[in-house]
Design a protein around this motif. Structure first.
Motif, PDB file in Angstrom:
ATOM      1  N   ALA A 110      38.463  18.906  30.721  1.00 32.72           N
ATOM      2  CA  ALA A 110      38.198  20.128  29.963  1.00 32.72           C
ATOM      3  C   ALA A 110      39.489  20.836  29.580  1.00 32.72           C
ATOM      4  N   THR A 111      40.378  21.009  30.560  1.00 34.14           N
ATOM      5  CA  THR A 111      41.585  21.793  30.283  1.00 34.14           C
ATOM      6  C   THR A 111      42.760  20.915  29.892  1.00 34.14           C
ATOM      7  N   LEU A 290      28.479  35.143  39.575  1.00 33.40           N
ATOM      8  CA  LEU A 290      29.580  34.790  38.695  1.00 33.40           C
ATOM      9  C   LEU A 290      30.916  34.950  39.432  1.00 33.40           C
ATOM     10  N   ASP A 300      30.445  24.515  36.141  1.00 28.91           N
ATOM     11  CA  ASP A 300      31.177  24.371  34.888  1.00 28.91           C
ATOM     12  C   ASP A 300      31.560  22.900  34.646  1.00 28.91           C
ATOM     13  N   ARG A 303      28.619  20.699  33.738  1.00 29.12           N
ATOM     14  CA  ARG A 303      28.230  20.920  32.342  1.00 29.12           C
ATOM     15  C   ARG A 303      29.165  20.217  31.378  1.00 29.12           C
ATOM     16  N   ASN A 304      30.437  20.278  31.680  1.00 34.87           N
ATOM     17  CA  ASN A 304      31.428  19.661  30.788  1.00 34.87           C
ATOM     18  C   ASN A 304      31.597  18.177  31.042  1.00 34.87           C
TER      19      ASN A 304
ATOM     20  N   ARG B  63      33.340  46.272  26.926  1.00 36.57           N
ATOM     21  CA  ARG B  63      33.267  45.059  27.737  1.00 36.57           C
ATOM     22  C   ARG B  63      32.041  44.274  27.281  1.00 36.57           C
ATOM     23  N   SER B  70      33.574  27.927  28.982  1.00 31.99           N
ATOM     24  CA  SER B  70      33.922  27.141  30.158  1.00 31.99           C
ATOM     25  C   SER B  70      35.426  26.931  30.141  1.00 31.99           C
ATOM     26  N   ALA B  71      35.882  26.096  31.058  1.00 30.42           N
ATOM     27  CA  ALA B  71      37.306  25.781  31.102  1.00 30.42           C
ATOM     28  C   ALA B  71      37.778  25.168  29.783  1.00 30.42           C
ATOM     29  N   LYS B  72      36.812  24.725  28.947  1.00 30.85           N
ATOM     30  CA  LYS B  72      37.171  24.093  27.676  1.00 30.85           C
ATOM     31  C   LYS B  72      37.431  25.113  26.563  1.00 30.85           C
ATOM     32  N   ARG B 227      37.809  35.253  30.919  1.00 32.57           N
ATOM     33  CA  ARG B 227      37.813  36.448  30.081  1.00 32.57           C
ATOM     34  C   ARG B 227      38.989  36.429  29.117  1.00 32.57           C
ATOM     35  N   VAL B 247      37.201  43.622  25.831  1.00 30.99           N
ATOM     36  CA  VAL B 247      37.281  42.562  26.841  1.00 30.99           C
ATOM     37  C   VAL B 247      36.066  41.665  26.645  1.00 30.99           C
ATOM     38  N   LEU B 249      33.929  38.627  28.192  1.00 25.64           N
ATOM     39  CA  LEU B 249      33.722  37.870  29.427  1.00 25.64           C
ATOM     40  C   LEU B 249      32.749  36.735  29.182  1.00 25.64           C
ATOM     41  N   ASP B 250      33.095  35.549  29.651  1.00 29.80           N
ATOM     42  CA  ASP B 250      32.208  34.392  29.546  1.00 29.80           C
ATOM     43  C   ASP B 250      31.098  34.510  30.588  1.00 29.80           C
ATOM     44  N   PHE B 251      29.875  34.231  30.172  1.00 32.53           N
ATOM     45  CA  PHE B 251      28.772  34.205  31.127  1.00 32.53           C
ATOM     46  C   PHE B 251      27.986  32.926  30.944  1.00 32.53           C
ATOM     47  N   ALA B 252      28.148  31.998  31.868  1.00 29.33           N
ATOM     48  CA  ALA B 252      27.394  30.747  31.767  1.00 29.33           C
ATOM     49  C   ALA B 252      25.930  31.006  32.079  1.00 29.33           C
ATOM     50  N   GLN B 265      28.223  47.140  34.276  1.00 32.94           N
ATOM     51  CA  GLN B 265      29.529  46.483  34.289  1.00 32.94           C
ATOM     52  C   GLN B 265      29.896  45.986  32.901  1.00 32.94           C
ATOM     53  N   LEU B 266      28.886  45.874  32.035  1.00 34.86           N
ATOM     54  CA  LEU B 266      29.132  45.441  30.658  1.00 34.86           C
ATOM     55  C   LEU B 266      28.542  46.477  29.718  1.00 34.86           C
TER      56      LEU B 266
END
Lengths: 344, 532
Positions: A110-111, A290, A300, A303-304, B63, B70-72, B227, B247, B249-252, B265-266
């Motif tokens: 992914a990264t 989270l 994560d 999923r990836n 926010r 994701s990390a991608k 984020r 800001v 924020l990612d939320f899966a 918070q949002l």
């Protein structure tokens, strides 16, 4: 997970007989046993690595999963060779294992960066979450167990037992959802519902830790407290505590001096089991809140289809299990005089 | 042209809630029942924050919880794949043209676009005095560098597919604010292509580590999968934003996202499941509902039995009870479709009669085609977006009424989009809002990258080829409506509905308005303000 709680009891003398004069030295027996136990742990980990590797391979072709809708034969071929998927499975396994042994978990799909960079900080976050929870769980369970055991079969004991049983029956995500509903969204809005900290790491912002820690605590305390209570009751009713009482030793001292020490072994074992469970249970709780730890990283990665990350995290969680159990067994031996001397 | 930018399922290239939606790891499904139930328990109604008096307040932080990521995650202006990616690029970068809230094309960084008689050369004039975040003035060379980056054969971006007719080598700077754009083949609707949000203009010396654009917010920080933060750009060429900072924020996970809005918070979240609309309102939040052109068709392969017989396709289109689909698969948040797409296009053939369920006629059509007691497999996946599996199961149920047995096969996203994607005889897919011609280019021609129905109709093809070259809007509309009529009569899509976009935000937030583009008013935070 095979638990070898019975293992120490099976430490025989060299020839299986017990003669005072040719009994092996306790040190030697102890060392032998420890070596064997560590060997077992290493073997277990190796088998797990095989299992993890096979399982991640059965997930299907990661290249296809990664490209998804944009998969073309050329892109697939390019990605497969980039990921080393065109090598034989055996070759892939050994190159992966070789990397793991040197602390190199490969490259995240992914990264495109090292897996260790991606999960390093998250491991720390999870470790903090588990440690804080454990520090609360241990004394709290002991207090509840002791309070209950001293008042066994009275109304207050029954109430506590029902409460513990009820809580133990709830999956941890239900506990978490109930806490969120109660304290942060619907009834009151006192606490943050997600562990999103504006400061950076969640543990630099203690308030966001409250609900995740409370969830883990409520998920684990019932088990530990109930087992401890049972073993405490057993000890309190034992001959030597009875003897101490007859001798006129005050109840409080009888409990402290004679009972608690003997309840430590089951306490260690159950704590170890629960700590090992926390390593996995943390996944669910982190997803709910989270919390940026290994749990969210694992979800994560799945999923990836980020296979190297899945492998590293699965291996890590398994290693925690194995190591925690190993430590528990060693501690059990150390605190049990009968086992410590290697003579039955 | 990547289209998989939006289904909130676990499409592997996109976001995913697949795991949680299937309840593998957590009780999402259970929660869906649990939270509203808990809502009934709360006897105390909370005081709502007084909404501002309609005058935007300058300052403050917004926010925003955005689904997926994701990390991608990436900040690449030309390859946004997930919702968080999109929410970032539309605030950092701006294309030459844009689609407004009603999906009409408007000039943005461009002042005008003129074409030669043959439609093969376009001249774009830029607005004067537009500055990038780093103080550099927008120049024709930046536009050229942008277009070349988008179609770079060595690293094609998400937007490359739609610009195949562009002659990148022939791009020419006439002067500081004029660019000549040659095309390999004429294309009358070039303006629409330049209005894609994946075509944000970047400076010649663009560096992905410090992304610079002309948008209302400038880059501050970015942690993939976690984020990103953005600051108001005071040198913005239109009225600058009210907010000091945004800001994202990612939320899966949907549940966590909704909880974070409720626990304050949002300030805003995108993609609220329709089931939660009432609950959010009861808790003092606000809900934003936008009509869109996004659709979740059932796709029939027109070259494969039994769907190679047009009567079977017509029967299937008469099987579906459209209002019930919208009601149940979309939670009522959508409108009924008529087997044609691109409903927001000015050329949409809205005069064609609305189809209704007619099981008797469906039966007789199937009988005539020799397919009584037909049994088929419908392939679906959570990866095609929320509501897809529900729609498939509901369709199977409706088909029983016409004597058709539909087996619903639920696959994971990797399988659905794997080897057999685009070759399932009967499946579904997901498409975002588009105008008719770009949509046809993406999915209804032999050359299209995503032609799930294997649609290749000679009459249709020639109409489209003529429309592509027709510069007279009225004549072009006639051609496009004739093409739509063909699809309406014998196409392979069952377009049963169009999905509303549903988002939510806190009581003290103003400035979000319905928008047919991306979620949360196309993520345009420039008009949003928060009161204390």
């Amino acid at each position: 997970m095979s638990r070898s709680a019975t293992e120490p009891a099976a430490v025989p003398a060299a020839d299986g007989s017990i003669h005072r004069d040719d009994a092996p030295s306790p040190i030697r027996t102890w060392t032998l046993w420890t070596l064997r136990r560590v060997g077992m742990a290493v073997l277990t980990l190796w088998l797990i690595s095989l299992l993890v590797f096979t399982a991640t391979h059965l997930l299907g072709d990661p290249a296809e999963a990664i490209l998804g809708r944009s998969a073309t034969p050329e892109r697939l071929a390019a990605l497969r060779s980039e990921l080393g998927l065109d090598q034989s499975a055996v070759h892939q396994y050994f190159s992966w294992l070789g990397g793991v042994l040197t602390g190199d978990f490969g490259t995240s799909l992914a990264t495109k960066g090292p897996v260790s960079t991606l999960i390093g900080g998250k491991i720390l976050n999870s470790a903090v979450l588990v440690a804080v929870s454990a520090v609360i769980i241990a004394p709290l369970s002991a207090l509840v167990a002791l309070y209950s055991a001293r008042r066994r079969d009275r109304a207050v004991d029954h109430v506590i037992q029902v409460a513990l049983l009820g809580t133990a029956a709830l999956p941890e995500f239900v506990i978490g959802i109930l806490l969120v509903t109660l304290f942060s969204t619907v009834v009151f809005t006192w606490l943050p519902s997600v562990a999103v900290s504006w400061a950076g790491s969640p543990w630099t912002d203690p308030v966001v830790m409250i609900l995740p820690v409370a969830t883990l605590t409520l998920a684990v305390v019932p088990y530990v407290a109930r087992i401890l209570r049972a073993s405490l009751i057993e000890v309190l009713e034992s001959d030597y505590v009875e003897m101490a009482r007859l001798k006129g030793v005050p109840e409080r001292r009888a409990v402290a001096r004679h009972a608690l020490g003997n309840a430590v072994v089951p306490a260690i074992q159950v704590m170890a089991l629960q700590l090992a469970w926390l390593a996995g249970g943390v996944v669910v709780v982190e997803s709910l809140f989270l919390y940026p730890g290994i749990g969210t990283a694992l979800v994560d990665a799945v999923r990836n289809r980020d296979v190297p990350v899945i492998q590293a995290l699965a291996l890590l969680i398994a290693a925690v299990y194995v190591v925690v159990n190993l430590i528990a067994d060693v501690l059990t031996i150390l605190v049990t005089p009968k086992l410590r001397t290697g003579v039955r | 042209m990547s289209d998989s930018v939006s289904p909130p399922g676990d499409d592997v290239r996109v976001r995913s809630r697949g795991l949680s939606r299937r309840g593998v790891l957590r009780g999402g499904a259970l929660l869906a029942g649990a939270v509203p139930a808990a809502g009934l328990l709360s006897a105390c109604s909370r005081p709502t924050v007084a909404a501002s008096n309609g005058k935007p307040r300058r300052g403050g932080t917004l926010r925003v919880g955005v689904s997926g990521g994701s990390a991608k995650d990436s900040l690449d202006p030309h390859s946004p794949l997930t919702y968080p990616d999109q929410s970032r690029v539309v605030n950092l970068f701006e294309p030459l043209f844009t689609h407004d809230a009603d999906y009409r094309i408007r000039p943005l960084l461009a002042e005008s676009l003129e074409s030669s008689k043959d439609g093969k050369t376009w001249v774009v004039k830029l607005r004067k005095g537009i500055e990038f975040h780093n103080g550099k003035t927008l120049d024709a060379n930046d536009v050229i560098a942008t277009l070349r980056r988008v179609v770079d054969p060595k690293a094609p971006t998400a937007g490359a597919g739609s610009l195949e007719m562009l002659d990148a080598q022939g791009l020419k700077r006439e002067n500081a604010t004029t660019v000549r754009i040659p095309l390999k083949t004429p294309y009358a609707l070039f303006e629409d292509l330049l209005a894609q949000y994946t075509l944000g203009i970047i400076p010649e010396d663009f560096d992905l580590k410090h992304p610079v654009g002309t948008g209302p917010f400038s880059y501050q920080s970015f942690k993939p999968g976690d984020r990103s933060t953005f600051r108001r750009f005071d040198g913005y060429w239109r009225r600058p934003a009210y907010l000091d900072e945004v800001v994202i924020l990612d939320f899966a996970d949907d549940t966590a996202k909704i909880n974070a809005l409720l626990s304050r918070q949002l300030d805003a979240i995108d993609n609220l499941p329709p089931a939660y609309i009432d609950m959010i309102k009861n808790q003092g939040g606000q809900v934003l509902i936008s009509k869109t052109g996004s659709w979740n068709p059932i796709t029939m392969r027109v070259d494969t039995a039994p769907f190679d017989d047009v009567r079977v396709r017509q029967a299937f289109r008469l099987i579906v009870d459209r209002p019930q689909m919208v009601d149940q698969a979309l939670g009522g948040q959508g409108r009924v479709g008529n087997d044609m797409y691109a409903p927001l296009d000015v050329a949409y053939a809205s005069q064609l009669p609305q189809r209704h369920q007619d099981l008797g006629r469906a039966r007789s059509l199937l009988k005539a085609a020799g397919h009584e007691n037909l049994s088929v497999e419908l392939v679906t996946s959570s990866g095609i977006g929320a509501g897809s599996i529900e729609a498939a199961q509901l369709f199977a149920h409706q088909a029983k009424g016409a004597g058709v047995k539909v087996d619903v096969r639920i696959t994971d996203a990797a399988t659905f989009y794997g080897d057999r994607y685009l070759s399932w005889p009967l499946a579904q897919d997901y498409w975002i809002t588009r105008n008719y011609v770009p949509q046809v280019d993406s999915g209804s021609l032999k050359s299209s990258p995503y032609n799930e129905t294997h649609w290749n109709d000679p009459e249709f093809n020639s109409l489209m080829a003529r429309a592509r070259r027709e510069f007279d809007a009225d004549k072009r509309k006639e051609l496009l409506q004739a093409a739509q009529k063909i699809e309406y009569d014998r196409g392979g899509h069952i377009v049963w509905g169009f999905k509303n976009q549903v988002d939510a935000y806190a009581a003290n937030v103003t400035g979000f308005t319905p928008n047919a583009n991306l979620p949360l008013s196309n993520y345009e935070f420039r008009n949003v303000s928060v009161s204390d």
